[in-house]
Design a protein around this motif. Structure first.
Motif, short mmCIF file in Angstrom:
data_model
loop_
_atom_site.label_atom_id
_atom_site.label_comp_id
_atom_site.label_asym_id
_atom_site.label_seq_id
_atom_site.Cartn_x
_atom_site.Cartn_y
_atom_site.Cartn_z
N LYS A 537 1.27 -1.14 -0.19
CA LYS A 537 -0.03 0.11 -0.25
C LYS A 537 1.00 1.07 0.04
O LYS A 537 0.13 2.29 -1.05
CB LYS A 537 -0.56 -0.11 1.19
CG LYS A 537 -2.18 1.22 1.46
CD LYS A 537 -2.60 1.10 0.47
CE LYS A 537 -4.11 2.34 -0.29
NZ LYS A 537 -4.55 1.41 1.35
N TYR A 540 2.01 1.77 -3.31
CA TYR A 540 1.05 2.38 -3.87
C TYR A 540 0.94 3.96 -4.23
O TYR A 540 1.85 4.33 -4.88
CB TYR A 540 -0.16 1.29 -3.97
CG TYR A 540 -1.33 2.54 -4.29
CD1 TYR A 540 -1.79 2.39 -5.28
CD2 TYR A 540 -2.14 3.25 -2.82
CE1 TYR A 540 -3.28 3.33 -5.52
CE2 TYR A 540 -3.18 3.85 -3.78
CZ TYR A 540 -3.93 3.97 -4.50
OH TYR A 540 -4.46 4.89 -5.42
N LEU A 544 2.43 6.53 -7.22
CA LEU A 544 1.51 8.32 -7.22
C LEU A 544 2.12 9.19 -7.39
O LEU A 544 2.01 10.61 -7.97
CB LEU A 544 0.16 7.72 -5.87
CG LEU A 544 -1.28 6.80 -6.63
CD1 LEU A 544 -2.28 6.66 -5.47
CD2 LEU A 544 -1.85 7.38 -7.78
N LYS A 616 -2.32 7.12 -12.50
CA LYS A 616 -2.66 6.80 -11.45
C LYS A 616 -3.46 5.23 -12.30
O LYS A 616 -3.06 4.44 -10.71
CB LYS A 616 -4.14 8.07 -11.46
CG LYS A 616 -5.21 6.98 -10.66
CD LYS A 616 -6.27 8.46 -9.87
CE LYS A 616 -6.95 7.44 -9.15
NZ LYS A 616 -8.87 9.17 -8.48
N SER A 617 -3.98 5.09 -13.06
CA SER A 617 -3.80 3.23 -13.30
C SER A 617 -3.10 2.20 -13.13
O SER A 617 -3.43 1.35 -12.70
CB SER A 617 -4.23 3.30 -15.30
OG SER A 617 -5.77 4.87 -15.27
N ASN A 620 -2.77 1.44 -9.78
CA ASN A 620 -3.85 0.93 -9.14
C ASN A 620 -3.48 -0.39 -9.59
O ASN A 620 -4.57 -1.24 -8.77
CB ASN A 620 -5.55 1.23 -9.79
CG ASN A 620 -5.73 2.84 -9.46
OD1 ASN A 620 -5.52 3.18 -7.69
ND2 ASN A 620 -6.84 3.53 -9.65
N LEU A 623 -1.70 -2.06 -6.97
CA LEU A 623 -2.44 -2.43 -5.66
C LEU A 623 -3.65 -3.63 -6.03
O LEU A 623 -2.77 -4.37 -5.03
CB LEU A 623 -3.43 -1.06 -5.65
CG LEU A 623 -4.02 -1.73 -4.15
CD1 LEU A 623 -2.47 -1.79 -3.05
CD2 LEU A 623 -4.61 -0.09 -3.65
N GLU A 624 -4.00 -4.34 -7.38
CA GLU A 624 -5.26 -4.26 -7.73
C GLU A 624 -4.18 -5.99 -7.99
O GLU A 624 -4.66 -7.03 -7.48
CB GLU A 624 -5.69 -4.37 -8.67
CG GLU A 624 -6.84 -3.54 -9.02
CD GLU A 624 -8.04 -3.50 -7.39
OE1 GLU A 624 -8.96 -4.67 -7.56
OE2 GLU A 624 -8.26 -2.66 -6.93
N GLN A 633 -8.59 -1.57 -16.54
CA GLN A 633 -7.94 -0.83 -16.60
C GLN A 633 -7.19 0.10 -16.94
O GLN A 633 -7.26 0.98 -17.57
CB GLN A 633 -9.11 0.15 -15.21
CG GLN A 633 -9.93 -0.02 -14.33
CD GLN A 633 -10.85 -0.07 -15.61
OE1 GLN A 633 -11.42 1.87 -16.06
NE2 GLN A 633 -12.62 -0.37 -15.81
#
Length: 681
Positions: A537, A540, A544, A616-617, A620, A623-624, A633
């Motif tokens: 996290k 992540y 960003l 940002k994608s 994300n 993290l996913e 995405q």
């Protein structure tokens, strides 16, 4: 026990020198403390013992400074606490427990053992001052508080100074020598890993075993590098060289993963040109790994760089992906060149490239909170025993376990169990030697300092022989510290000669370490899965904001180094090693995002809104994948950015190379999500 026997009776030359230096430092510390008529000279001995754990000059000096600073801070807090709460002993004990917990928690926020020790000394010095005043309430006064604080601080500082002086004057050992050995080792390990990663026949287990070795050695390089700055005018340059070396090793690990995963998992993307490229890289890395001639290795890297540059100049890539992979190969050779120059700078001054800052410690407040609570619990149990019994010896239940709880907090529970058992064995040996040898002989002497030093020299010598070896260090530590406390060498040794005091103190030390053993088992801290999630996290969040910093590549490497070390340690019990793979993927994603932004803004000549969405994608999607999930995405954001670039840029080759990056990253996310999901299942 076979190793213990070997170290005691068949020691190596380095161990004998180490033990002799330690005995000289302790003799000097005890003599000075007695000359200055300090109340408890044995704390000077304890201080000197702790400084002997690493004999290198820079490390001893750094630890001495940390010990002195921690001691002064702890002494000032102890004085402040007693002046405010001397009439409220239970409240004072509660505030002291909070101080110990705070220092223990803060010690979890640093990586270097010497800095951990500084927090331990700040905690224990305050504890010593407060408890030694409270143990005799009728004598408590402002003058008594100051006298006890001055004596404790003086004793500990004398031990630090003596250990530092002896380290520099007798058989000095330089940090640069160990740094050079570690640097040579990590470079060889990295080169072997590069060869294994590019070898189609390389096994999964071999790759991850090599990764574990690289990260462990890199951790030692990072931990020792700061101490090199204390060794003369070239010291700071060596520190920067070690930092640069660590940075480039991480970059190489991130880049070579791309080739290895490509040929193992995506054979459909392997063109004949890429196959030849990988073969060429593997052969070159193999030659470099086999050679011990620095100039030959550097020349081989230069030849490889020229060959790649010539190939790119004379051949057009058949696909965007192929162009992207050629760029990565060029980056690998560039990083390898800097890596070799950084190694040379550890021996010779080189100010042309060494500006890399040190690695940053990963700070997890939750882990720090648990460690702080654990130390407070240990102290509170000891306090209850002391208050209920009123025994002076019970103070040892509160003092030594607190030191050990801070210094051993980073060890995994499995290793910690072994260390504490060996500490207890060392304590038992210290009790036997103190009662039947040291105190028995000293009680028959006439109190001369020479006799005292001669009697103590042999036990300390054997204890230090055990301290010299990492495997037997817990035995030596468990022997040397309690032995100093049980004998309590001073001008008036009537208390030490009292068998009831000696036995009760020995029992208190044994009970205190036993309590610590069970507290560590009962308060184990957050689960591995939670710690891993928190690290991912935090990574992540870094993805960003990575491009908001100056020198983003260095910034990201600094933050990822300690996380990689922790994640590889957490993941060593699994067969798939999916967490380690994802950690290396995260390292690579940071470098990729920097490269994409630089290229896109250079081609477009302006900031692109679709680039911000893509960044940002990317975060994300990472993290996913750390949760075992994958969606489209990131692919959509990549297509949008590609469309914007295609409409703005005429150079199709550059745009197609970026599209190759997007294809490779999307494949990585899909594979990582599958691996994490399979491991959790």
């Amino acid at each position: 026990m076979g190793i213990v026997f070997q170290n005691l009776f068949f020691p190596k030359k380095q161990a004998i020198i180490f033990a002799l230096k330690g005995v000289i430092a302790m003799a000097m510390a005890l003599t000075l403390a007695l000359f200055l008529n300090l109340d408890r000279p044995y704390w000077a001995l304890v201080s000197a013992v702790f400084l002997q754990m690493r004999p290198e000059n820079g490390l001893v000096l750094e630890k001495a400074l940390c010990q002195i600073i921690g001691t002064i801070v702890g002494g000032l807090f102890g004085i402040f606490l007693l002046t405010q709460l001397i009439d409220y002993p239970y409240l004072a004990l509660s505030v002291l427990a909070l101080w110990l917990g705070l220092n223990s928690a803060l010690s979890a926020m640093v990586r270097q053992a010497n800095f951990v020790y500084a927090f331990a000394m700040a905690a224990v010095t305050a504890e010593l001052i407060v408890l030694l005043v409270m143990v005799n309430p009728p004598m408590a006064s402002s003058q008594a508080v100051f006298d006890i604080a001055q004596a404790r601080v003086s004793e500990i500082i004398i031990g630090s100074i003596c250990a530092g002086v002896v380290s520099h004057m007798f058989w000095p050992v330089k940090v640069k020598e160990s740094l050079q050995r570690q640097a040579r080792s990590v470079i060889n390990q990295t080169l072997q890993y590069l060869v294994t990663e590019l070898d189609k026949a390389g096994s999964h287990e071999t790759r991850h075993k090599q990764i574990d070795g690289i990260m462990a050695t890199l951790g030692m390089v990072s931990e020792d590098s700061s101490a090199a700055s204390y060794e003369g005018p070239q010291g700071p340059g060596r520190t920067r060289a070690a930092n640069q070396l660590a940075q480039k090793v991480l970059s190489l690990l991130a880049l070579v993963q791309i080739f290895g995963r490509l040929q193992r998992r995506h054979q459909e993307l392997m063109t004949s040109a890429l196959t030849q490229l990988l073969d060429r890289l593997r052969e070159a890395f193999g030659r470099i790994a086999e050679s011990s001639d620095f100039e030959y290795c550097l020349e081989q890297v230069k030849v490889l760089r020229r060959d790649l540059a010539d190939y790119r100049a004379n051949n057009d890539a058949d696909s965007p992906f192929e162009s992207h992979m050629l760029n990565i190969a060029s980056e690998i050779t560039a990083d390898l060149t800097v890596l070799l120059r950084a190694f040379r700078a550890l021996e010779e001054r080189d100010n042309t490239l060494l500006n890399a800052p040190s690695m940053l410690t990963y700070r997890d407040p939750l882990a720090g909170l648990i460690i702080g609570i654990r130390t407070m619990v240990v102290f509170s149990i000891g306090s209850c025993i002391w208050v209920s019994t009123g025994s002076t010896s019970a103070l040892m239940i509160m003092i030594l376990p607190v030191i050990f709880s801070i210094m051993l907090a980073r060890l995994p529970l499995m290793i910690l169990r072994i260390v504490l058992k060996r500490l207890l064995i060392g304590v038992i040996a210290a009790v036997i030697v103190a009662i039947f040898f040291a105190l028995n002989l000293l009680s028959q002497s006439t109190g001369q300092l020479e006799i005292l030093l001669l009697v103590l020299a042999a036990p300390y010598f054997f204890g230090l022989l055990l301290l010299a070896d990492q495997q037997t260090l817990p035995y030596g530590l468990g022997f040397s510290i309690p032995f100093s406390i049980l004998v309590s060498p001073s001008r008036d040794m009537s208390r030490a000669f009292s068998i009831d005091f000696t036995l009760s103190t020995a029992m208190a030390i044994f009970v205190g370490v036993s309590i610590l053993f069970w507290v560590f088992h009962l308060i184990t801290g957050p689960s591995v899965r939670l710690l891993v999630h928190r690290i991912f996290k935090t990574t992540y969040q870094d993805l960003l904001e990575i491009n908001q910093h100056n020198g983003p590549s260095t910034w990201f490497n600094r933050r990822m180094a300690d996380r990689l070390l922790r994640l590889t340690n957490y993941d060593q019990g699994s067969k798939s090693r999916a967490i380690t793979d994802l950690a290396l993927t995260a390292l690579n994603l940071g470098h990729v995002s920097i490269r994409v932004r630089s290229v896109c803004e250079g081609l477009a000549g302006k900031r692109l809104e679709s680039l911000e969405v893509w960044q940002k994608s990317l975060a994300n999607a990472f993290l996913e994948s750390s949760k075992g999930r994958f969606d489209d995405q990131f692919e959509k954001a990549s297509d949008s950015l590609y469309a914007d670039l295609a409409s703005l840029v005429e150079d199709a080759n550059q745009v197609e190379a970026i599209q190759g990056m997007f294809i490779r990253i999307n494949l990585t996310f899909e594979r990582s999500a599958e691996a994490i999901a399979a491991q959790r299942a």
